[in-house]
Design a protein around this motif. Structure first.
Motif, PDB file in Angstrom:
ATOM      1  N   VAL A  81      10.277  66.127 186.874  1.00  0.00           N
ATOM      2  CA  VAL A  81       9.769  67.481 186.629  1.00  0.00           C
ATOM      3  C   VAL A  81       8.261  67.533 186.887  1.00  0.00           C
ATOM      4  O   VAL A  81       7.758  68.483 187.488  1.00  0.00           O
ATOM      5  CB  VAL A  81      10.121  67.945 185.199  1.00  0.00           C
ATOM      6  N   ALA A  82       7.541  66.525 186.451  1.00  0.00           N
ATOM      7  CA  ALA A  82       6.086  66.489 186.667  1.00  0.00           C
ATOM      8  C   ALA A  82       5.775  66.472 188.167  1.00  0.00           C
ATOM      9  O   ALA A  82       4.891  67.198 188.635  1.00  0.00           O
ATOM     10  CB  ALA A  82       5.484  65.264 185.979  1.00  0.00           C
ATOM     11  N   ARG A  83       6.500  65.669 188.919  1.00  0.00           N
ATOM     12  CA  ARG A  83       6.295  65.620 190.376  1.00  0.00           C
ATOM     13  C   ARG A  83       6.635  66.969 191.023  1.00  0.00           C
ATOM     14  O   ARG A  83       5.956  67.410 191.945  1.00  0.00           O
ATOM     15  CB  ARG A  83       7.107  64.487 190.993  1.00  0.00           C
ATOM     16  N   LEU A  84       7.671  67.625 190.527  1.00  0.00           N
ATOM     17  CA  LEU A  84       8.037  68.947 191.038  1.00  0.00           C
ATOM     18  C   LEU A  84       6.911  69.951 190.784  1.00  0.00           C
ATOM     19  O   LEU A  84       6.592  70.772 191.651  1.00  0.00           O
ATOM     20  CB  LEU A  84       9.343  69.414 190.383  1.00  0.00           C
ATOM     21  N   CYS A  85       6.298  69.875 189.619  1.00  0.00           N
ATOM     22  CA  CYS A  85       5.167  70.764 189.309  1.00  0.00           C
ATOM     23  C   CYS A  85       4.007  70.514 190.267  1.00  0.00           C
ATOM     24  O   CYS A  85       3.362  71.467 190.731  1.00  0.00           O
ATOM     25  CB  CYS A  85       4.712  70.572 187.865  1.00  0.00           C
ATOM     26  N   LEU A  86       3.739  69.253 190.571  1.00  0.00           N
ATOM     27  CA  LEU A  86       2.676  68.931 191.526  1.00  0.00           C
ATOM     28  C   LEU A  86       2.985  69.540 192.893  1.00  0.00           C
ATOM     29  O   LEU A  86       2.109  70.102 193.548  1.00  0.00           O
ATOM     30  CB  LEU A  86       2.490  67.420 191.651  1.00  0.00           C
ATOM     31  N   GLU A  87       4.249  69.470 193.305  1.00  0.00           N
ATOM     32  CA  GLU A  87       4.655  70.057 194.587  1.00  0.00           C
ATOM     33  C   GLU A  87       4.506  71.574 194.599  1.00  0.00           C
ATOM     34  O   GLU A  87       4.390  72.180 195.656  1.00  0.00           O
ATOM     35  CB  GLU A  87       6.101  69.667 194.911  1.00  0.00           C
ATOM     36  N   HIS A  88       4.511  72.189 193.413  1.00  0.00           N
ATOM     37  CA  HIS A  88       4.398  73.644 193.294  1.00  0.00           C
ATOM     38  C   HIS A  88       2.982  74.101 192.948  1.00  0.00           C
ATOM     39  O   HIS A  88       2.797  75.206 192.451  1.00  0.00           O
ATOM     40  CB  HIS A  88       5.393  74.169 192.265  1.00  0.00           C
ATOM     41  N   GLY A  89       2.008  73.256 193.174  1.00  0.00           N
ATOM     42  CA  GLY A  89       0.634  73.702 193.051  1.00  0.00           C
ATOM     43  C   GLY A  89      -0.154  73.230 191.845  1.00  0.00           C
ATOM     44  O   GLY A  89      -1.353  73.475 191.769  1.00  0.00           O
ATOM     45  N   PHE A  90       0.485  72.573 190.888  1.00  0.00           N
ATOM     46  CA  PHE A  90      -0.287  71.998 189.784  1.00  0.00           C
ATOM     47  C   PHE A  90      -1.130  70.877 190.384  1.00  0.00           C
ATOM     48  O   PHE A  90      -0.641  70.093 191.196  1.00  0.00           O
ATOM     49  CB  PHE A  90       0.636  71.408 188.719  1.00  0.00           C
ATOM     50  N   ASP A  91      -2.388  70.788 189.996  1.00  0.00           N
ATOM     51  CA  ASP A  91      -3.213  69.717 190.564  1.00  0.00           C
ATOM     52  C   ASP A  91      -3.165  68.445 189.731  1.00  0.00           C
ATOM     53  O   ASP A  91      -3.464  67.360 190.209  1.00  0.00           O
ATOM     54  CB  ASP A  91      -4.656  70.180 190.772  1.00  0.00           C
ATOM     55  N   ARG A  92      -2.776  68.574 188.479  1.00  0.00           N
ATOM     56  CA  ARG A  92      -2.715  67.415 187.581  1.00  0.00           C
ATOM     57  C   ARG A  92      -1.671  67.735 186.519  1.00  0.00           C
ATOM     58  O   ARG A  92      -1.678  68.811 185.932  1.00  0.00           O
ATOM     59  CB  ARG A  92      -4.102  67.230 186.957  1.00  0.00           C
ATOM     60  N   VAL A  93      -0.766  66.797 186.274  1.00  0.00           N
ATOM     61  CA  VAL A  93       0.271  67.014 185.268  1.00  0.00           C
ATOM     62  C   VAL A  93       0.634  65.650 184.658  1.00  0.00           C
ATOM     63  O   VAL A  93       0.413  64.616 185.280  1.00  0.00           O
ATOM     64  CB  VAL A  93       1.500  67.737 185.883  1.00  0.00           C
ATOM     65  N   ALA A  94       1.181  65.675 183.447  1.00  0.00           N
ATOM     66  CA  ALA A  94       1.447  64.430 182.725  1.00  0.00           C
ATOM     67  C   ALA A  94       2.872  64.373 182.198  1.00  0.00           C
ATOM     68  O   ALA A  94       3.523  65.404 182.005  1.00  0.00           O
ATOM     69  CB  ALA A  94       0.464  64.295 181.558  1.00  0.00           C
ATOM     70  N   HIS A  95       3.327  63.137 181.958  1.00  0.00           N
ATOM     71  CA  HIS A  95       4.607  62.934 181.288  1.00  0.00           C
ATOM     72  C   HIS A  95       4.500  61.713 180.379  1.00  0.00           C
ATOM     73  O   HIS A  95       3.598  60.891 180.516  1.00  0.00           O
ATOM     74  CB  HIS A  95       5.767  62.825 182.292  1.00  0.00           C
ATOM     75  N   LEU A  96       5.437  61.639 179.431  1.00  0.00           N
ATOM     76  CA  LEU A  96       5.467  60.584 178.421  1.00  0.00           C
ATOM     77  C   LEU A  96       6.186  59.354 178.953  1.00  0.00           C
ATOM     78  O   LEU A  96       7.380  59.418 179.292  1.00  0.00           O
ATOM     79  CB  LEU A  96       6.161  61.108 177.156  1.00  0.00           C
ATOM     80  N   LYS A  97       5.477  58.248 179.035  1.00  0.00           N
ATOM     81  CA  LYS A  97       6.049  56.983 179.515  1.00  0.00           C
ATOM     82  C   LYS A  97       7.131  56.508 178.541  1.00  0.00           C
ATOM     83  O   LYS A  97       6.887  56.383 177.346  1.00  0.00           O
ATOM     84  CB  LYS A  97       4.949  55.927 179.622  1.00  0.00           C
ATOM     85  N   GLY A  98       8.323  56.271 179.061  1.00  0.00           N
ATOM     86  CA  GLY A  98       9.419  55.787 178.219  1.00  0.00           C
ATOM     87  C   GLY A  98      10.133  56.877 177.456  1.00  0.00           C
ATOM     88  O   GLY A  98      11.113  56.617 176.763  1.00  0.00           O
ATOM     89  N   GLY A  99       9.636  58.100 177.541  1.00  0.00           N
ATOM     90  CA  GLY A  99      10.298  59.250 176.928  1.00  0.00           C
ATOM     91  C   GLY A  99      10.433  59.189 175.420  1.00  0.00           C
ATOM     92  O   GLY A  99       9.715  58.474 174.721  1.00  0.00           O
ATOM     93  N   PHE A 100      11.395  59.973 174.940  1.00  0.00           N
ATOM     94  CA  PHE A 100      11.640  60.097 173.505  1.00  0.00           C
ATOM     95  C   PHE A 100      12.049  58.752 172.909  1.00  0.00           C
ATOM     96  O   PHE A 100      11.727  58.453 171.759  1.00  0.00           O
ATOM     97  CB  PHE A 100      12.713  61.166 173.275  1.00  0.00           C
ATOM     98  N   GLY A 101      12.742  57.927 173.694  1.00  0.00           N
ATOM     99  CA  GLY A 101      13.119  56.595 173.209  1.00  0.00           C
ATOM    100  C   GLY A 101      11.900  55.768 172.855  1.00  0.00           C
ATOM    101  O   GLY A 101      11.862  55.103 171.809  1.00  0.00           O
ATOM    102  N   ALA A 102      10.867  55.819 173.695  1.00  0.00           N
ATOM    103  CA  ALA A 102       9.631  55.082 173.417  1.00  0.00           C
ATOM    104  C   ALA A 102       8.931  55.672 172.198  1.00  0.00           C
ATOM    105  O   ALA A 102       8.357  54.940 171.384  1.00  0.00           O
ATOM    106  CB  ALA A 102       8.710  55.107 174.639  1.00  0.00           C
ATOM    107  N   TRP A 103       8.958  56.994 172.077  1.00  0.00           N
ATOM    108  CA  TRP A 103       8.365  57.668 170.915  1.00  0.00           C
ATOM    109  C   TRP A 103       8.996  57.127 169.633  1.00  0.00           C
ATOM    110  O   TRP A 103       8.306  56.737 168.695  1.00  0.00           O
ATOM    111  CB  TRP A 103       8.587  59.179 171.031  1.00  0.00           C
ATOM    112  N   LYS A 104      10.329  57.097 169.591  1.00  0.00           N
ATOM    113  CA  LYS A 104      11.027  56.615 168.400  1.00  0.00           C
ATOM    114  C   LYS A 104      10.767  55.127 168.176  1.00  0.00           C
ATOM    115  O   LYS A 104      10.604  54.702 167.023  1.00  0.00           O
ATOM    116  CB  LYS A 104      12.532  56.874 168.513  1.00  0.00           C
TER     117      LYS A 104
END
Length: 129
Positions: A81-104
């Motif tokens: 999703v973050a890469r898709l946002c970059l393709e649609h004009g976002f210049d910088r976007v972030a995501h959580l490494k390891g997702g919700f599993g890493a959070w827990k």
């Protein structure tokens, strides 16, 4: 934070600790891209839901006040999703490494479901040292 320069902009990959600190300081909007069923069972309290299967980057808010950080279960969908946002004009976007599993896995609090009543319940995974 890890950064990757792509053809479309900068992809940031944040650790659970970085996300929690920024979220606690109201510096980011945390967007969960899992399914509504996954979100209904357990979630990071305060995260917004924008499921990947219906995601449209053209309908995302801007990042003038707060950075957008995506998360999913493992980090795979949120990175897509973050890469898709970059393709649609976002210049910088972030995501959580390891997702919700890493959070827990870090032992941070989240909202789960009480199996006895089906009601939301504040939870925290015990970490082992």
């Amino acid at each position: 934070m890890e950064t990757e320069t792509t053809d479309h902009g900068t992809l940031e990959t944040w650790t659970p600790q970085e996300v929690k600190e920024a979220f606690d300081h109201n510096e980011i909007v945390l967007i969960d891209v899992r399914t509504p069923q996954e979100y209904g069972l357990e979630r990071i309290e305060g995260a917004l839901l924008a499921p990947m299967q219906a995601f449209d980057p053209d309908h995302m808010p801007g990042q003038s006040d707060k950075r957008i950080v995506f998360h999913c279960g493992s980090g795979i969908r949120s990175e897509k999703v973050a890469r898709l946002c970059l393709e649609h004009g976002f210049d910088r976007v972030a995501h959580l490494k390891g997702g919700f599993g890493a959070w827990k896995d870090t032992g941070m609090a989240y909202t789960g479901t009480d199996v006895g009543s089906g009601a939301p319940k504040s939870m925290q995974k015990k970490t082992t040292n």
